[in-house]
Scaffold this motif. Sequence first.
Motif, PDB file in Angstrom:
ATOM      1  N   VAL A  92       0.857  -1.182   0.000  1.00  0.00           N
ATOM      2  CA  VAL A  92       0.000   0.000   0.000  1.00  0.00           C
ATOM      3  C   VAL A  92       0.893   1.231   0.000  1.00  0.00           C
ATOM      4  CG1 VAL A  92      -1.898   1.199   1.124  1.00  0.00           C
ATOM      5  CG2 VAL A  92      -1.724  -1.294   1.314  1.00  0.00           C
ATOM      6  N   ASP A  93       0.919   1.909  -1.153  1.00  0.00           N
ATOM      7  CA  ASP A  93       1.745   3.111  -1.289  1.00  0.00           C
ATOM      8  C   ASP A  93       0.984   4.304  -0.733  1.00  0.00           C
ATOM      9  OD1 ASP A  93       4.093   4.574  -2.322  1.00  0.00           O
ATOM     10  OD2 ASP A  93       2.583   5.521  -3.586  1.00  0.00           O
ATOM     11  N   ASP A  94       1.515   4.882   0.334  1.00  0.00           N
ATOM     12  CA  ASP A  94       0.837   5.943   1.077  1.00  0.00           C
ATOM     13  C   ASP A  94       1.200   7.327   0.527  1.00  0.00           C
ATOM     14  OD1 ASP A  94      -0.742   7.067   3.139  1.00  0.00           O
ATOM     15  OD2 ASP A  94       1.012   7.253   4.460  1.00  0.00           O
ATOM     16  N   PRO A  99       3.505 -11.501 -10.127  1.00  0.00           N
ATOM     17  CA  PRO A  99       2.036 -11.601 -10.137  1.00  0.00           C
ATOM     18  C   PRO A  99       1.436 -11.760  -8.749  1.00  0.00           C
ATOM     19  CG  PRO A  99       3.061 -13.606 -11.011  1.00  0.00           C
ATOM     20  CD  PRO A  99       4.137 -12.582 -10.904  1.00  0.00           C
ATOM     21  N   ARG A 100       2.245 -12.159  -7.776  1.00  0.00           N
ATOM     22  CA  ARG A 100       1.743 -12.299  -6.408  1.00  0.00           C
ATOM     23  C   ARG A 100       1.803 -10.988  -5.640  1.00  0.00           C
ATOM     24  NH1 ARG A 100       5.858 -16.893  -4.819  1.00  0.00           N
ATOM     25  NH2 ARG A 100       7.095 -15.413  -6.043  1.00  0.00           N
ATOM     26  N   VAL A 101       2.366  -9.958  -6.245  1.00  0.00           N
ATOM     27  CA  VAL A 101       2.483  -8.648  -5.603  1.00  0.00           C
ATOM     28  C   VAL A 101       1.372  -7.744  -6.130  1.00  0.00           C
ATOM     29  CG1 VAL A 101       3.935  -6.626  -5.268  1.00  0.00           C
ATOM     30  CG2 VAL A 101       4.977  -8.897  -5.344  1.00  0.00           C
ATOM     31  N   ARG A 102       0.575  -7.204  -5.197  1.00  0.00           N
ATOM     32  CA  ARG A 102      -0.491  -6.276  -5.566  1.00  0.00           C
ATOM     33  C   ARG A 102      -0.168  -4.895  -5.004  1.00  0.00           C
ATOM     34  NH1 ARG A 102      -6.069  -7.483  -3.818  1.00  0.00           N
ATOM     35  NH2 ARG A 102      -5.353  -8.915  -2.206  1.00  0.00           N
ATOM     36  N   LEU A 103      -0.323  -3.892  -5.833  1.00  0.00           N
ATOM     37  CA  LEU A 103      -0.047  -2.515  -5.426  1.00  0.00           C
ATOM     38  C   LEU A 103      -1.356  -1.759  -5.266  1.00  0.00           C
ATOM     39  CD1 LEU A 103       1.899  -0.105  -4.947  1.00  0.00           C
ATOM     40  CD2 LEU A 103       1.809   0.282  -7.423  1.00  0.00           C
ATOM     41  N   ILE A 104      -1.528  -1.139  -4.121  1.00  0.00           N
ATOM     42  CA  ILE A 104      -2.673  -0.262  -3.859  1.00  0.00           C
ATOM     43  C   ILE A 104      -2.123   1.133  -3.593  1.00  0.00           C
ATOM     44  CG2 ILE A 104      -4.606   0.224  -2.313  1.00  0.00           C
ATOM     45  CD1 ILE A 104      -4.735  -2.770  -1.696  1.00  0.00           C
ATOM     46  N   ARG A 105      -2.667   2.107  -4.253  1.00  0.00           N
ATOM     47  CA  ARG A 105      -2.235   3.495  -4.035  1.00  0.00           C
ATOM     48  C   ARG A 105      -3.294   4.236  -3.226  1.00  0.00           C
ATOM     49  NH1 ARG A 105       1.523   5.413  -8.229  1.00  0.00           N
ATOM     50  NH2 ARG A 105       1.936   3.755  -9.744  1.00  0.00           N
ATOM     51  N   GLN A 106      -2.832   5.107  -2.334  1.00  0.00           N
ATOM     52  CA  GLN A 106      -3.746   5.965  -1.588  1.00  0.00           C
ATOM     53  C   GLN A 106      -3.074   7.313  -1.366  1.00  0.00           C
ATOM     54  OE1 GLN A 106      -4.192   3.714   2.155  1.00  0.00           O
ATOM     55  NE2 GLN A 106      -2.803   5.161   3.147  1.00  0.00           N
ATOM     56  N   GLU A 107      -3.884   8.324  -1.098  1.00  0.00           N
ATOM     57  CA  GLU A 107      -3.312   9.608  -0.693  1.00  0.00           C
ATOM     58  C   GLU A 107      -2.674   9.452   0.673  1.00  0.00           C
ATOM     59  OE1 GLU A 107      -6.134  12.743  -0.827  1.00  0.00           O
ATOM     60  OE2 GLU A 107      -6.559  12.495  -2.975  1.00  0.00           O
ATOM     61  N   THR A 147       8.562   5.365  -5.497  1.00  0.00           N
ATOM     62  CA  THR A 147       8.503   4.045  -4.863  1.00  0.00           C
ATOM     63  C   THR A 147       7.587   3.103  -5.639  1.00  0.00           C
ATOM     64  OG1 THR A 147       9.006   4.860  -2.635  1.00  0.00           O
ATOM     65  CG2 THR A 147       7.786   2.802  -2.789  1.00  0.00           C
ATOM     66  N   ALA A 148       6.398   3.579  -5.995  1.00  0.00           N
ATOM     67  CA  ALA A 148       5.408   2.718  -6.643  1.00  0.00           C
ATOM     68  C   ALA A 148       5.915   2.169  -7.972  1.00  0.00           C
ATOM     69  CB  ALA A 148       4.106   3.490  -6.849  1.00  0.00           C
ATOM     70  N   SER A 149       6.696   2.951  -8.699  1.00  0.00           N
ATOM     71  CA  SER A 149       7.181   2.502 -10.012  1.00  0.00           C
ATOM     72  C   SER A 149       8.133   1.319  -9.897  1.00  0.00           C
ATOM     73  CB  SER A 149       7.875   3.661 -10.735  1.00  0.00           C
ATOM     74  OG  SER A 149       9.056   4.055 -10.040  1.00  0.00           O
ATOM     75  N   LEU A 150       8.723   1.119  -8.734  1.00  0.00           N
ATOM     76  CA  LEU A 150       9.632  -0.013  -8.516  1.00  0.00           C
ATOM     77  C   LEU A 150       8.878  -1.304  -8.258  1.00  0.00           C
ATOM     78  CD1 LEU A 150      12.195   1.748  -6.136  1.00  0.00           C
ATOM     79  CD2 LEU A 150      12.389   1.410  -8.598  1.00  0.00           C
ATOM     80  N   VAL A 151       7.572  -1.214  -8.040  1.00  0.00           N
ATOM     81  CA  VAL A 151       6.760  -2.362  -7.644  1.00  0.00           C
ATOM     82  C   VAL A 151       5.948  -2.908  -8.809  1.00  0.00           C
ATOM     83  CG1 VAL A 151       4.878  -3.091  -6.117  1.00  0.00           C
ATOM     84  CG2 VAL A 151       6.626  -1.490  -5.282  1.00  0.00           C
TER      85      VAL A 151
END
Length: 403
Positions: free
Chosen positions: A37-39, A54-62, A45-49
């Motif tokens: 969860v990218d805060d 396929p087992r890695v899920r990225l969630i973005r939030q403010e 940071t998020a671009s590195l993920v």
Amino acid sequence: MPEVSIIMPTYNRADTIGRAIDSVRRQTFQDWELIIVDDGSTDGTASLVEGLDPRVRLIRQENAGCYVARNNGLRNSRGRYLTFIDSDDEWLPYFLEITLAFLKWSPEDQFVMTEFLEDWGVGSRVRHDIYEISNKFPRMARTVGSQLVELPPGESDNYLRVYDTSEPLGDWGRNIAVRAGYSDAALYRGHIFEYLRFRHLGWLPITILTRKALDTIGLFPENYRTAADYRFLGLLYRNFRANMISLPGAIKHNKAVGGRDLAEAHLATGVNEYRYAVHRLPLFDELFWNERKTDPEIKRIRGLYQYYAGRTALEHGKRKEALVHLREASDAVPGLWQARWLGLFVRIIPSIRIASGLYCFNLYLRYVVGRITSEGLGPIDLTRLAVRKLFSGVRRLKARAKQ
């Protein structure tokens, strides 16, 4: 449906998140999902993920804080078991394998932990809990007149200051421990909630729990930016028996890769230390103080936490706050002369900048003397240490100016 869901909140950790993710992917147990969860990171940071696995899920939030991010991850998790890793730390390869083996062997238990190593980036790593239990817990207990962490008669195993029993690992874990290089690892069990009054005990990234445990204790409070791990673990310890496998399952890093300072400070140290000290006080009150205000030992321990908040307030140039905390500490622990002298020092020095500077210089001298005494540092080492501390101090002042 993965067997275990791993929750990783992150904020501006481009300098460390790769190490953390790699440590998950190197696990000897592979049936997992990693929810990152990218805060609201601003450093890429998020671009590195994205697209990494396929087992890695990225969630973005403010940007809303670590605990909002953890709760977001938990709500989106699918695994039978739940665990956490911070984006600046590292699991050792067998962590998931041995902890899940225990929970499947003992399905009546709701969580299990391991030991962990703390790496300050200046030399050897320390086994955190055994060091705390052997040294800092007894020291604090003596200060408040407590007998709670005394060793049972005839025992020399310091883990038994806290845990009720010790037993060899069974067939479920013995071979894993041997492969990991810890053939002497044991299983410790007991109800450890009361010992959390002294200091932190355990750590979220080496704790794995069931859905039932989470349903019982609930999510993290979202009105805190730091220290709420203390409450989460406290509720876990209060409601369930603790199980601890005495081998390190993770490394808590205090530096980025290559020994560099972290680009974003830890939530409990550096520029965030005073906020951490203040946030821990109401959490301690919730767990121990609110229902035990007539308990003199709890009152004295609370006074020591006020003293810690007062010291960090002074270190961060907060005069009014320092005086309030130090007065509370003096009232709660009459024999705590350090709080009285420090309060007098703050009142006498006319400028908080001067008072804070003198206090920080004193802390630095004590640190250097301790390093010379324990490690025999020579002139070159001391020069390097001084330069490192100088740059660290400059960074702290810049960060403080932004607050």
